[in-house]
Design a protein around this motif. Structure first.
Motif, mmCIF file in Angstrom:
data_model
loop_
_atom_site.group_PDB
_atom_site.id
_atom_site.type_symbol
_atom_site.label_atom_id
_atom_site.label_comp_id
_atom_site.label_asym_id
_atom_site.label_seq_id
_atom_site.Cartn_x
_atom_site.Cartn_y
_atom_site.Cartn_z
ATOM 1 N N THR A 155 61.378 -5.283 -5.615
ATOM 2 C CA THR A 155 62.038 -5.527 -6.894
ATOM 3 C C THR A 155 63.376 -6.210 -6.637
ATOM 4 O O THR A 155 64.128 -5.801 -5.746
ATOM 5 N N ARG A 156 63.648 -7.229 -7.426
ATOM 6 C CA ARG A 156 64.925 -7.945 -7.284
ATOM 7 C C ARG A 156 66.095 -6.991 -7.522
ATOM 8 O O ARG A 156 66.067 -6.173 -8.432
ATOM 9 N N GLY A 157 67.092 -7.121 -6.656
ATOM 10 C CA GLY A 157 68.291 -6.302 -6.780
ATOM 11 C C GLY A 157 68.179 -4.922 -6.160
ATOM 12 O O GLY A 157 69.148 -4.167 -6.154
ATOM 13 N N SER A 158 67.022 -4.585 -5.630
ATOM 14 C CA SER A 158 66.827 -3.244 -5.056
ATOM 15 C C SER A 158 67.382 -3.165 -3.634
ATOM 16 O O SER A 158 67.708 -4.176 -3.010
ATOM 17 N N GLN A 159 67.451 -1.943 -3.137
ATOM 18 C CA GLN A 159 67.869 -1.710 -1.752
ATOM 19 C C GLN A 159 66.878 -2.374 -0.790
ATOM 20 O O GLN A 159 67.282 -2.924 0.232
ATOM 21 N N ASP A 160 65.597 -2.320 -1.134
ATOM 22 C CA ASP A 160 64.580 -2.964 -0.292
ATOM 23 C C ASP A 160 64.803 -4.473 -0.208
ATOM 24 O O ASP A 160 64.577 -5.076 0.835
ATOM 25 N N GLU A 161 65.248 -5.065 -1.310
ATOM 26 C CA GLU A 161 65.496 -6.505 -1.275
ATOM 27 C C GLU A 161 66.647 -6.826 -0.322
ATOM 28 O O GLU A 161 66.580 -7.791 0.439
ATOM 29 N N ARG A 162 67.675 -6.005 -0.338
ATOM 30 C CA ARG A 162 68.789 -6.229 0.588
ATOM 31 C C ARG A 162 68.317 -6.103 2.039
ATOM 32 O O ARG A 162 68.695 -6.902 2.895
ATOM 33 N N LYS A 163 67.484 -5.107 2.303
ATOM 34 C CA LYS A 163 66.943 -4.921 3.654
ATOM 35 C C LYS A 163 66.051 -6.109 4.033
ATOM 36 O O LYS A 163 66.108 -6.620 5.156
ATOM 37 N N PHE A 164 65.237 -6.546 3.098
ATOM 38 C CA PHE A 164 64.349 -7.689 3.306
ATOM 39 C C PHE A 164 65.154 -8.933 3.684
ATOM 40 O O PHE A 164 64.845 -9.619 4.663
ATOM 41 N N LEU A 220 59.466 -8.553 28.616
ATOM 42 C CA LEU A 220 58.826 -9.198 27.470
ATOM 43 C C LEU A 220 57.537 -8.464 27.109
ATOM 44 O O LEU A 220 57.285 -8.166 25.938
ATOM 45 N N LEU A 221 56.741 -8.142 28.107
ATOM 46 C CA LEU A 221 55.497 -7.407 27.862
ATOM 47 C C LEU A 221 55.775 -6.032 27.269
ATOM 48 O O LEU A 221 55.092 -5.597 26.335
ATOM 49 N N ARG A 222 56.772 -5.359 27.791
ATOM 50 C CA ARG A 222 57.132 -4.025 27.282
ATOM 51 C C ARG A 222 57.506 -4.115 25.795
ATOM 52 O O ARG A 222 57.055 -3.305 24.985
ATOM 53 N N GLU A 223 58.314 -5.102 25.455
ATOM 54 C CA GLU A 223 58.732 -5.280 24.063
ATOM 55 C C GLU A 223 57.534 -5.615 23.174
ATOM 56 O O GLU A 223 57.377 -5.052 22.088
ATOM 57 N N LEU A 224 56.689 -6.511 23.646
ATOM 58 C CA LEU A 224 55.526 -6.910 22.852
ATOM 59 C C LEU A 224 54.572 -5.748 22.609
ATOM 60 O O LEU A 224 54.105 -5.541 21.489
ATOM 61 N N VAL A 225 54.294 -4.987 23.642
ATOM 62 C CA VAL A 225 53.367 -3.865 23.498
ATOM 63 C C VAL A 225 53.958 -2.797 22.589
ATOM 64 O O VAL A 225 53.300 -2.312 21.661
ATOM 65 N N GLY A 226 55.211 -2.439 22.828
ATOM 66 C CA GLY A 226 55.850 -1.404 22.013
ATOM 67 C C GLY A 226 55.905 -1.773 20.542
ATOM 68 O O GLY A 226 55.562 -0.969 19.667
ATOM 69 N N ARG A 227 56.320 -2.978 20.267
ATOM 70 C CA ARG A 227 56.427 -3.411 18.864
ATOM 71 C C ARG A 227 55.054 -3.629 18.237
ATOM 72 O O ARG A 227 54.877 -3.412 17.041
ATOM 73 N N SER A 228 54.099 -4.044 19.027
ATOM 74 C CA SER A 228 52.739 -4.216 18.501
ATOM 75 C C SER A 228 52.160 -2.879 18.057
ATOM 76 O O SER A 228 51.452 -2.804 17.051
ATOM 77 N N LEU A 229 52.479 -1.830 18.797
ATOM 78 C CA LEU A 229 52.027 -0.494 18.397
ATOM 79 C C LEU A 229 52.674 -0.085 17.073
ATOM 80 O O LEU A 229 52.012 0.496 16.207
ATOM 81 N N GLU A 230 53.958 -0.397 16.906
ATOM 82 C CA GLU A 230 54.626 -0.122 15.629
ATOM 83 C C GLU A 230 53.960 -0.892 14.494
ATOM 84 O O GLU A 230 53.746 -0.353 13.412
ATOM 85 N N LEU A 231 53.664 -2.152 14.752
ATOM 86 C CA LEU A 231 53.021 -2.988 13.734
ATOM 87 C C LEU A 231 51.669 -2.415 13.327
ATOM 88 O O LEU A 231 51.314 -2.405 12.150
ATOM 89 N N ALA A 232 50.923 -1.952 14.313
ATOM 90 C CA ALA A 232 49.586 -1.426 14.034
ATOM 91 C C ALA A 232 49.640 -0.138 13.218
ATOM 92 O O ALA A 232 48.747 0.120 12.408
ATOM 93 N N LYS A 233 50.670 0.653 13.406
ATOM 94 C CA LYS A 233 50.786 1.934 12.703
ATOM 95 C C LYS A 233 51.196 1.770 11.244
ATOM 96 O O LYS A 233 50.844 2.586 10.406
ATOM 97 N N SER A 234 51.954 0.750 10.948
ATOM 98 C CA SER A 234 52.548 0.614 9.621
ATOM 99 C C SER A 234 51.660 -0.173 8.664
ATOM 100 O O SER A 234 50.969 -1.104 9.055
ATOM 101 N N THR A 235 51.715 0.225 7.403
ATOM 102 C CA THR A 235 51.044 -0.545 6.354
ATOM 103 C C THR A 235 52.066 -1.223 5.442
ATOM 104 O O THR A 235 51.698 -2.034 4.606
ATOM 105 N N ASP A 236 53.333 -0.884 5.624
ATOM 106 C CA ASP A 236 54.407 -1.440 4.806
ATOM 107 C C ASP A 236 54.841 -2.795 5.367
ATOM 108 O O ASP A 236 55.295 -2.876 6.513
ATOM 109 N N PRO A 237 54.714 -3.870 4.583
ATOM 110 C CA PRO A 237 55.072 -5.195 5.101
ATOM 111 C C PRO A 237 56.549 -5.326 5.476
ATOM 112 O O PRO A 237 56.887 -6.053 6.405
ATOM 113 N N LEU A 238 57.428 -4.601 4.805
ATOM 114 C CA LEU A 238 58.842 -4.654 5.165
ATOM 115 C C LEU A 238 59.071 -3.997 6.527
ATOM 116 O O LEU A 238 59.825 -4.515 7.356
#
Length: 174
Positions: free
Chosen positions: A115-124, A41-59
Motif C-alpha cells: 500500500t502506498r505510504g505504508s511502512q512496507d513501501e518505505r522498506k521496499f 561467494l558460494l557461502r553467501e549464495l547458498v545461505g541466501r538461497s535457503l532464505e529465498l526458498a523458505k519465504s513466500t513474501d516477495p518483500l
C-alpha cells in the motif's frame, strides 16, 4: 602429386587427432585455488538461497536478494581491479541473471502487494535502492577498453546491467 596428397592427408590426420583431444584438466592445486576464491561467494549464495526458498513474501525475498547482489558486485569489482576480465564477464552475467530473474519479479510482486505510504513501501524503496546502489558503480568498474579482445563482451555486459537496472525501476512503479 602423390607426395602433396600424402602431405595434406598427414596434416589432416594430425589436425584431427589434436582436435579430438579433450581439454586439459585442472590440477588439484588449481581446483583448490578456485574453490578458495569462490568460497565466500558460494557461502553467501547458498545461505541466501535457503532464505529465498523458505519465504513466500516477495518483500522478504527481495531483502534476501540484496546481500547476494552486493556480494556479486564486490566480487566483480575485485576481479576488475585484478584485471581478471573473464571473471568480470562471468560474474557480470550471473549478476544480470539475478537482477532479471530474481530481483525484478520480486519487485513486481512486492509492488503489487504494498500500500502506498505504508511502512512496507518505505522498506521496499530502501531495499530496491540498496540493490540499485550496489549495481550502479559496477558499470564504471567494468573496463571500457580491453586489449584482450573482450572489449565487445564488456561493453555488452555494461549494457545488460543498465537494462536490468531500468527493468527494476520500471517494475517498482515509480
Amino acid at each position: 602429386m602423390i607426395r602433396n596428397l600424402l602431405t595434406i592427408s598427414g596434416l589432416a590426420l594430425i589436425c584431427a587427432v589434436v582436435g579430438a583431444q579433450s581439454p586439459p584438466q585442472l590440477s588439484v592445486l588449481d581446483q583448490n585455488r578456485l574453490l578458495q576464491r569462490n568460497r565466500e561467494l558460494l557461502r553467501e549464495l547458498v545461505g541466501r538461497s535457503l532464505e529465498l526458498a523458505k519465504s513466500t513474501d516477495p518483500l522478504a525475498k527481495l531483502g534476501s536478494c540484496q546481500p547476494i547482489v552486493a556480494k556479486l558486485t564486490d566480487e566483480i569489482r575485485i576481479a576488475s581491479e585484478a584485471n581478471d576480465l573473464p571473471r568480470v564477464i562471468e560474474l557480470g552475467k550471473h549478476l544480470d541473471k539475478l537482477l532479471l530473474d530474481g530481483v525484478t519479479p520480486n519487485v513486481q510482486r512486492a509492488r503489487g502487494r504494498i500500500t502506498r505510504g505504508s511502512q512496507d513501501e518505505r522498506k521496499f524503496i530502501e531495499v530496491r535502492d540498496q540493490i540499485l546502489q550496489s549495481v550502479a558503480p559496477i558499470e564504471s568498474a567494468i573496463p571500457a577498453n580491453s586489449r584482450s579482445g573482450q572489449g565487445r563482451e564488456l561493453s555488452e555486459l555494461r549494457q545488460l546491467l543498465q537494462d536490468a537496472q531500468n527493468q527494476i525501476r520500471k517494475a517498482s512503479g515509480f
